[in-house]
Enzyme design. Sequence first.
Site, PDB file in Angstrom:
ATOM      1  CE1 TYR A  51      -6.030 -47.494  11.168  1.00 51.28           C
ATOM      2  CE2 TYR A  51      -6.903 -45.698   9.843  1.00 51.28           C
ATOM      3  CZ  TYR A  51      -6.357 -46.166  11.029  1.00 51.28           C
ATOM      4  OH  TYR A  51      -6.151 -45.305  12.072  1.00 51.28           O
ATOM      5  CE  LYS A  61       4.203 -39.282  10.106  1.00 49.70           C
ATOM      6  NZ  LYS A  61       4.629 -38.945  11.408  1.00 49.70           N
ATOM      7  CB  CYS A  65      18.702 -26.002  38.036  1.00 50.71           C
ATOM      8  SG  CYS A  65      18.229 -25.595  39.713  1.00 50.71           S
ATOM      9  CG  ASP A  70     -13.231 -30.066  31.901  1.00 49.90           C
ATOM     10  OD1 ASP A  70     -13.435 -31.265  31.751  1.00 49.90           O
ATOM     11  OD2 ASP A  70     -12.502 -29.385  31.150  1.00 49.90           O
ATOM     12  CD  GLU A 128      -4.076 -49.803   4.980  1.00 51.35           C
ATOM     13  OE1 GLU A 128      -4.005 -49.083   6.006  1.00 51.35           O
ATOM     14  OE2 GLU A 128      -4.565 -50.938   4.979  1.00 51.35           O
ATOM     15  CE1 TYR A 147     -16.029 -23.791  29.053  1.00 50.26           C
ATOM     16  CE2 TYR A 147     -14.087 -22.523  28.456  1.00 50.26           C
ATOM     17  CZ  TYR A 147     -15.355 -22.976  28.166  1.00 50.26           C
ATOM     18  OH  TYR A 147     -15.942 -22.608  26.987  1.00 50.26           O
ATOM     19  CB  SER A 180       1.226 -45.074  17.739  1.00 50.36           C
ATOM     20  OG  SER A 180       2.487 -45.188  18.299  1.00 50.36           O
ATOM     21  CG  LEU A 181       1.430 -47.314  12.612  1.00 47.51           C
ATOM     22  CD1 LEU A 181       0.948 -46.724  11.288  1.00 47.51           C
ATOM     23  CD2 LEU A 181       1.574 -48.824  12.501  1.00 47.51           C
ATOM     24  CD  GLU A 231      -6.582 -41.720  11.582  1.00 46.30           C
ATOM     25  OE1 GLU A 231      -6.503 -42.898  12.038  1.00 46.30           O
ATOM     26  OE2 GLU A 231      -5.804 -40.810  11.913  1.00 46.30           O
ATOM     27  CE  LYS A 243      -2.171 -50.684   8.278  1.00 42.65           C
ATOM     28  NZ  LYS A 243      -3.603 -50.425   8.358  1.00 42.65           N
ATOM     29  CG  ASP A 254      -2.600 -35.475  10.082  1.00 41.90           C
ATOM     30  OD1 ASP A 254      -2.540 -36.103  11.153  1.00 41.90           O
ATOM     31  OD2 ASP A 254      -1.980 -34.427   9.850  1.00 41.90           O
ATOM     32  CB  CYS A 273      15.022 -25.992  41.969  1.00 42.10           C
ATOM     33  SG  CYS A 273      14.471 -25.185  40.442  1.00 42.10           S
ATOM     34  CB  CYS A 311      15.718 -21.998  42.491  1.00 50.02           C
ATOM     35  SG  CYS A 311      17.086 -23.017  41.908  1.00 50.02           S
ATOM     36  CE  LYS A 327       0.868 -42.296  10.541  1.00 50.10           C
ATOM     37  NZ  LYS A 327       0.362 -41.052  11.131  1.00 50.10           N
ATOM     38  CB  CYS A 331      18.202 -22.350  38.216  1.00 43.66           C
ATOM     39  SG  CYS A 331      16.437 -22.729  38.171  1.00 43.66           S
ATOM     40  NE  ARG A 368      -3.047 -43.626  19.644  1.00 41.08           N
ATOM     41  CZ  ARG A 368      -1.992 -44.159  20.240  1.00 41.08           C
ATOM     42  NH1 ARG A 368      -1.905 -45.434  20.418  1.00 41.08           N
ATOM     43  NH2 ARG A 368      -1.013 -43.416  20.671  1.00 41.08           N
TER      44      ARG A 368
HETATM   45  S1  IVH Z   1      -2.639 -48.800  11.280  1.00 41.78           S
HETATM   46  C1  IVH Z   1      -1.301 -51.115  15.019  1.00 41.78           C
HETATM   47  N1  IVH Z   1      -3.305 -47.533   9.072  1.00 41.78           N
HETATM   48  O1  IVH Z   1      -1.631 -43.319  12.304  1.00 41.78           O
HETATM   49  C2  IVH Z   1      -1.511 -50.316  13.776  1.00 41.78           C
HETATM   50  N2  IVH Z   1      -2.928 -46.229  11.015  1.00 41.78           N
HETATM   51  O2  IVH Z   1       0.934 -43.265  13.697  1.00 41.78           O
HETATM   52  C3  IVH Z   1      -2.600 -49.336  13.904  1.00 41.78           C
HETATM   53  N3  IVH Z   1      -3.330 -43.833  10.722  1.00 41.78           N
HETATM   54  O3  IVH Z   1      -2.855 -44.210  15.454  1.00 41.78           O
HETATM   55  C4  IVH Z   1      -2.576 -48.243  12.940  1.00 41.78           C
HETATM   56  N4  IVH Z   1      -3.922 -43.931   8.607  1.00 41.78           N
HETATM   57  O4  IVH Z   1      -4.429 -42.891  13.874  1.00 41.78           O
HETATM   58  C5  IVH Z   1      -2.974 -47.406  10.371  1.00 41.78           C
HETATM   59  N5  IVH Z   1      -3.944 -46.587   7.065  1.00 41.78           N
HETATM   60  C6  IVH Z   1      -3.637 -46.453   8.346  1.00 41.78           C
HETATM   61  C7  IVH Z   1      -3.629 -45.197   8.993  1.00 41.78           C
HETATM   62  C8  IVH Z   1      -3.252 -45.121  10.339  1.00 41.78           C
HETATM   63  C9  IVH Z   1      -3.735 -43.145   9.657  1.00 41.78           C
HETATM   64  C10 IVH Z   1      -3.016 -43.231  12.041  1.00 41.78           C
HETATM   65  C11 IVH Z   1      -3.698 -43.897  13.208  1.00 41.78           C
HETATM   66  C12 IVH Z   1      -2.574 -44.362  14.106  1.00 41.78           C
HETATM   67  C13 IVH Z   1      -1.445 -43.485  13.666  1.00 41.78           C
HETATM   68  C14 IVH Z   1      -0.109 -44.128  13.961  1.00 41.78           C
END
Ligand code: IVH
Length: 700
Positions: free
Chosen positions: A247, A335, A447, A46, A135, A49, A95-96, A195, A311, A139, A453, A432, A137, A429, A158
């Site tokens: 969620y 996914k 390498c 920063d 649910e 920049y 995360s999941l 989210e 879940k 983005d 190196c 080097c 997911k 390499c 997060r």
């Molecule tokens: S539950 C410990 N529910 O997906 C469980 N996550 O790949 C916490 N996300 O970091 C997550 N929709 O940003 C949950 N219905 C949903 C979601 C969701 C999107 C995202 C979330 C998480 C990421 C994990």
Amino acid sequence: MSRRAEPTPVDEFDEKAARAELKRLAQAIAHHDRLYYEKDAPEVSDAEYDALRRRNTAIEERFPDLVRADSPSHRVGAAPATGFAKVTHAKPMLSLDNAFDEADVRAFFQSVRNFFRRPEDLERVDPASIEVAAEPKIDGLSCSLRYEHGRLVLAATRGDGVTGEDVTANVRTLRDVPHELHGSDWPARIEVRGEVYMERPGFFALNGEREAAGEPAFANPRNAAAGSLRQLDPAITAARPLKFFAYAWGEAAAPIAETHWQALQRFRAWGFRVNPLSKLCRGVDEVLAFHRDMAAQRAELPYDIDGVVYKVNDLDLEERLGFAARAPRWAIAHKFPAQQAQTVLKEIVIQVGRQGSLTPVAVLEPVTVGGVVVQRATLHNEDEIARKDIREGDTVTIQRAGDVIPQVVSVVMERRPRSSKPYAFPQECPICRSLAVREPGEAVRRCTGGLICPAQAVERLRHFVSRDAFDIEGLGARHIADFWEDRLIRSPADIFRLDYEAISRREGWGEQSAAKLREAIDARRTITLDRFIYALGIPQVGQQTAKLLARHYRSLTRWRTAMEQAQDRDGEAWRELNDIHGIGEDTATDVAGFFAEKHNRQLLDDLLREVTVAGYAGARPPADSPLAGKTIVFTGTLTAMSRSEAKTRAEALGATVSGSVSGKTDYLVVGADAGSKAEKARALGVKTMSEEEWLALAGR
Ligand code: IVH
């Protein structure tokens, strides 16, 4: 890399030079903005920049007639946030794990089933009938909202899951986020999680405005949401069409529900939006039908989804399932299939990793795949290139799935140029020039330059300061390469002994930016054990393994002593290392091997003169736990819990679970048909417990 020439002072410019410099600065700043906002991958600190922007302003002040139409100074709010306060989440934001097909989903439900043993539990976890909240997911980016006595007091991103950024002022501008919870039946402290995202129409409109104003467009709604939330000026965030779905939750002063589904209803009553497409399902077949349904609706939804999340609905089961190293055992993301596109592979470049691996990377003609501009794709290794016969100049099919690195799937043979030649993988390499060799049975060529190196050295240092390691902000890849070249940094410890005087005199630096770097580095002189272990860059020791080691040994001294003792492959310390659940013999060999090298031990000693390693920062067991700090071994068949439930429970209570009985074992829990371990325990005088006694102690 050579030292750049000192920049011309602004008051020495004539008009021609000023015009050229303003053009250069406009391009450079736009480039850095793009990296920062769209890729979230800045190459400059920063401070650097800011220096570019200041220089631009200074020249414009001297030559007001030369101010360009696309001048960076016309862009309000383009200056990146110089930093939000860091906040440690009361409960980590994990995360999941991902499922990519039906088999993965079925395996997930089977693993939930296998976690339990009691007949009354088994009824509730039968894959054919288990209750599951499904649910979409979204983005976007997840955010944790902390309410105290019903009032929003903190909103955090997060981040790495343990620490995020304080974005409270910005989140307060979101209409979907109540400043005060509705009603009165909420716990005194509650973290509501969900989210932050942007709908597609709002995203297109925003990009339209940006383009009209000569600002770079965002690559996709997710990046636009992230960029909008990370604005230093909340007024800018307020003007962006950000939305929020609740969620999940983190810390709660009191239980909020008995099922996930009820929890969602409570969020709604408190004034949040909960995705109306979510569905309470029974059994695997119903969740798979939900997935198909969402895949079919996907294109018509106003926001991007990249899959669905399942879940376990019953929160008692959820709590008992708990968390594995990275993700909960009670949820999974299913996914959608990867998205593909075709483009021209311009060039194959070789990257040298910190352990010398030569990794081929495809440089592509930029192409949009699923809303994201892709310019590079991984080619894995030389066999992969040979197997797919990938050549420079080929038209290739690439794919990207979620957040994984894009891959080259295949070559479009009909479009191969006539002049094309098979790709010859380098035997040396590229940095080097040392010989690069491939050991029999290994997929990668390495390498052999080792410590000489520069690429390896720089990569090791980069890893050392990276976000999940020492997390030193403002010391980017390019600085490390430059500082290495100029011998300012040759080893990790050197980072903490920098000559800031000298740095402030370098091109692109000044007293202020040097002082800022010093601040960023000094802020990291204390580090948790798991990060420290990870930072060392021992082969095969990723974040997860580092956490396992930290959790097991708890202090650096204990770990180090144990590793030095583990050089004796017949000794107790070596066995203990191998007994850590999740650490295989290969990894154990590399970990112990690190301490066999004198220069590694010296590197550690040297580093410890500069930094302090705090203990493991993982979840603390309840203070009154009878098992805190104890080592426990399970043997024989347990009837009320699976082995993994027993282990999870023991660890939650602060115990270390080991696979074999030794002098350090505090308790041996003896199930049915126990074998030699019980005898060994008796011989060593280790206290044994029946399953009933264990259950009484474990409190279930
Ligand atoms: S539950 C410990 N529910 O997906 C469980 N996550 O790949 C916490 N996300 O970091 C997550 N929709 O940003 C949950 N219905 C949903 C979601 C969701 C999107 C995202 C979330 C998480 C990421 C994990």
